[in-house]
Design a protein around this motif. Structure first.
Motif, mmCIF file in Angstrom:
data_model
loop_
_atom_site.group_PDB
_atom_site.id
_atom_site.type_symbol
_atom_site.label_atom_id
_atom_site.label_comp_id
_atom_site.label_asym_id
_atom_site.label_seq_id
_atom_site.Cartn_x
_atom_site.Cartn_y
_atom_site.Cartn_z
ATOM 1 N N GLU A 38 0.822 -1.204 0.000
ATOM 2 C CA GLU A 38 0.000 0.000 0.000
ATOM 3 C C GLU A 38 0.862 1.263 0.000
ATOM 4 O O GLU A 38 0.579 2.221 -0.719
ATOM 5 C CB GLU A 38 -0.911 -0.009 1.239
ATOM 6 C CG GLU A 38 -1.883 1.153 1.315
ATOM 7 C CD GLU A 38 -2.935 1.115 0.227
ATOM 8 O OE1 GLU A 38 -3.502 2.169 -0.089
ATOM 9 O OE2 GLU A 38 -3.202 0.014 -0.297
ATOM 10 N N LEU A 89 2.267 1.832 -3.435
ATOM 11 C CA LEU A 89 1.270 2.388 -4.349
ATOM 12 C C LEU A 89 1.080 3.876 -4.125
ATOM 13 O O LEU A 89 0.955 4.658 -5.074
ATOM 14 C CB LEU A 89 -0.070 1.651 -4.164
ATOM 15 C CG LEU A 89 -0.117 0.197 -4.655
ATOM 16 C CD1 LEU A 89 -1.445 -0.446 -4.269
ATOM 17 C CD2 LEU A 89 0.076 0.135 -6.170
ATOM 18 N N ILE A 90 1.075 4.295 -2.840
ATOM 19 C CA ILE A 90 0.930 5.723 -2.517
ATOM 20 C C ILE A 90 2.114 6.511 -3.053
ATOM 21 O O ILE A 90 1.964 7.586 -3.647
ATOM 22 C CB ILE A 90 0.795 5.914 -0.995
ATOM 23 C CG1 ILE A 90 -0.521 5.315 -0.503
ATOM 24 C CG2 ILE A 90 0.883 7.391 -0.625
ATOM 25 C CD1 ILE A 90 -0.677 5.304 1.004
ATOM 26 N N GLU A 91 3.330 5.974 -2.853
ATOM 27 C CA GLU A 91 4.526 6.667 -3.324
ATOM 28 C C GLU A 91 4.528 6.783 -4.849
ATOM 29 O O GLU A 91 4.885 7.822 -5.401
ATOM 30 C CB GLU A 91 5.777 5.927 -2.843
ATOM 31 C CG GLU A 91 5.992 6.012 -1.337
ATOM 32 C CD GLU A 91 7.152 5.175 -0.872
ATOM 33 O OE1 GLU A 91 7.740 4.450 -1.716
ATOM 34 O OE2 GLU A 91 7.482 5.229 0.335
ATOM 35 N N ASN A 92 4.111 5.712 -5.542
ATOM 36 C CA ASN A 92 4.061 5.755 -7.003
ATOM 37 C C ASN A 92 3.021 6.753 -7.493
ATOM 38 O O ASN A 92 3.223 7.449 -8.497
ATOM 39 C CB ASN A 92 3.743 4.360 -7.564
ATOM 40 C CG ASN A 92 4.918 3.407 -7.423
ATOM 41 O OD1 ASN A 92 6.054 3.844 -7.292
ATOM 42 N ND2 ASN A 92 4.653 2.118 -7.447
ATOM 43 N N LYS A 93 1.908 6.840 -6.774
ATOM 44 C CA LYS A 93 0.855 7.793 -7.152
ATOM 45 C C LYS A 93 1.356 9.221 -6.991
ATOM 46 O O LYS A 93 1.136 10.071 -7.865
ATOM 47 C CB LYS A 93 -0.381 7.556 -6.289
ATOM 48 C CG LYS A 93 -1.573 8.416 -6.678
ATOM 49 C CD LYS A 93 -2.791 8.060 -5.832
ATOM 50 C CE LYS A 93 -3.996 8.927 -6.236
ATOM 51 N NZ LYS A 93 -5.190 8.599 -5.415
ATOM 52 N N ASN A 94 2.026 9.500 -5.876
ATOM 53 C CA ASN A 94 2.575 10.836 -5.649
ATOM 54 C C ASN A 94 3.611 11.187 -6.702
ATOM 55 O O ASN A 94 3.677 12.322 -7.184
ATOM 56 C CB ASN A 94 3.194 10.930 -4.256
ATOM 57 C CG ASN A 94 2.152 10.849 -3.152
ATOM 58 O OD1 ASN A 94 0.976 11.165 -3.383
ATOM 59 N ND2 ASN A 94 2.551 10.429 -1.969
ATOM 60 N N GLY A 127 3.668 10.072 -9.718
ATOM 61 C CA GLY A 127 2.955 10.342 -10.958
ATOM 62 C C GLY A 127 2.439 11.769 -11.010
ATOM 63 O O GLY A 127 2.499 12.434 -12.050
ATOM 64 N N HIS A 128 1.919 12.272 -9.867
ATOM 65 C CA HIS A 128 1.445 13.656 -9.809
ATOM 66 C C HIS A 128 2.588 14.631 -10.054
ATOM 67 O O HIS A 128 2.438 15.627 -10.773
ATOM 68 C CB HIS A 128 0.801 13.932 -8.450
ATOM 69 C CG HIS A 128 -0.526 13.255 -8.267
ATOM 70 N ND1 HIS A 128 -1.479 13.205 -9.255
ATOM 71 C CD2 HIS A 128 -1.053 12.602 -7.199
ATOM 72 C CE1 HIS A 128 -2.548 12.556 -8.814
ATOM 73 N NE2 HIS A 128 -2.310 12.163 -7.563
#
Length: 254
Positions: free
Chosen positions: A137, A140-145, A147-148
């Motif tokens: 989890e 996934l959060i780090e990858n999402k950040n 991406g932003h």
């Protein structure tokens, strides 16, 4: 003493200083003294000085750890040393003491070979699964950040790619404007960084030859008239698209 020294891996064969004292019929404090002497001899610098002046060390060493064997007694500490350090230690003992320790080492090795690895309990397995899910989890959060952040930077990247591929060069004032820098301070910065200079008695900036060869700067020659109406040849330094991209990176770091 609140900490634990060095951690010999639990899977590694070790002997405690108290057991060695029992086998060799030596006082435990003397065995500990002998172990510290080994550390002083094999280590160097500040670590050796610390061991030499302390009852128990805090240094990290793959061959020795220190544990409190009686929680009610603040002075009840013992060393656990690897087989290598054990063999080095008993080299200085007489043959009967060496034999007793070596026989015990063989016995420990035989016991170790017969020990089957324990399987994790249901609780341990559950904790392992929970930890793995938490790490997944977090990833996934780090990858999402990330991406932003990449999306936010895309406009700037595209803009500089267009600049780098364009054909036109800019004078220093226009370059400063593109990079949102005060022209005078911008010129001073380029001078300090070895991009531009002035000849003695001249007002115009010129580019250093190495920057010209790298394609970061170029010179434009033009003809002008002085106050007397005479024509003279002048040079103007221009920043190429490649140089503009390089300067933008340099200013970001600066």
């Amino acid at each position: 003493m609140s900490n634990i020294i060095s951690l010999v891996e639990k899977s590694q064969l070790t002997m405690s200083s108290r057991e060695i004292a029992t086998l060799t019929h030596k006082r435990h404090d003397n065995v500990c003294r002998d172990i510290r002497a080994i550390l002083v001899a094999l280590l160097g610098g500040e670590d050796a000085d610390y061991v030499r002046n302390s009852n128990l060390s805090y240094l990290t060493n793959q061959h020795v750890r220190c544990e409190q064997y009686d929680s009610k007694n603040p002075n009840a500490w013992e060393y656990h040393i690897s087989r290598r350090y054990t063999e080095i230690l008993i080299t200085g003992y007489d043959i009967k003491r060496r034999t007793a320790v070596i026989d015990r080492l063989y016995q420990l090795e035989a016991e170790k070979k017969n020990v089957q690895p324990s399987l994790p309990t249901t609780k341990e397995l559950a904790l392992m699964v929970i930890k793995a899910e938490e790490e997944k989890e977090q990833l996934l959060i780090e990858n999402k950040n990330l991406g932003h952040q990449v999306e936010e930077m895309r406009d700037d990247v595209d803009a500089f790619e267009r600049i780098a591929k364009s054909d036109g060069s800019l004078n220093l004032t226009s370059t400063a404007k593109h990079l949102q820098q005060p022209p005078h301070k911008f010129n001073q910065l380029l001078n300090e960084k070895g991009w531009i200079y002035k000849r003695r008695g001249q007002r115009n900036w010129l580019g250093y030859q190495d920057k010209v060869k790298q394609g970061l700067l170029e010179h434009k020659v033009y003809i002008t008239q002085d106050s007397s109406g005479s024509e003279k040849v002048c040079e103007q330094v221009l920043v190429t698209p490649k140089g503009l991209t390089k300067l933008s990176q340099m200013l970001s770091l600066h």
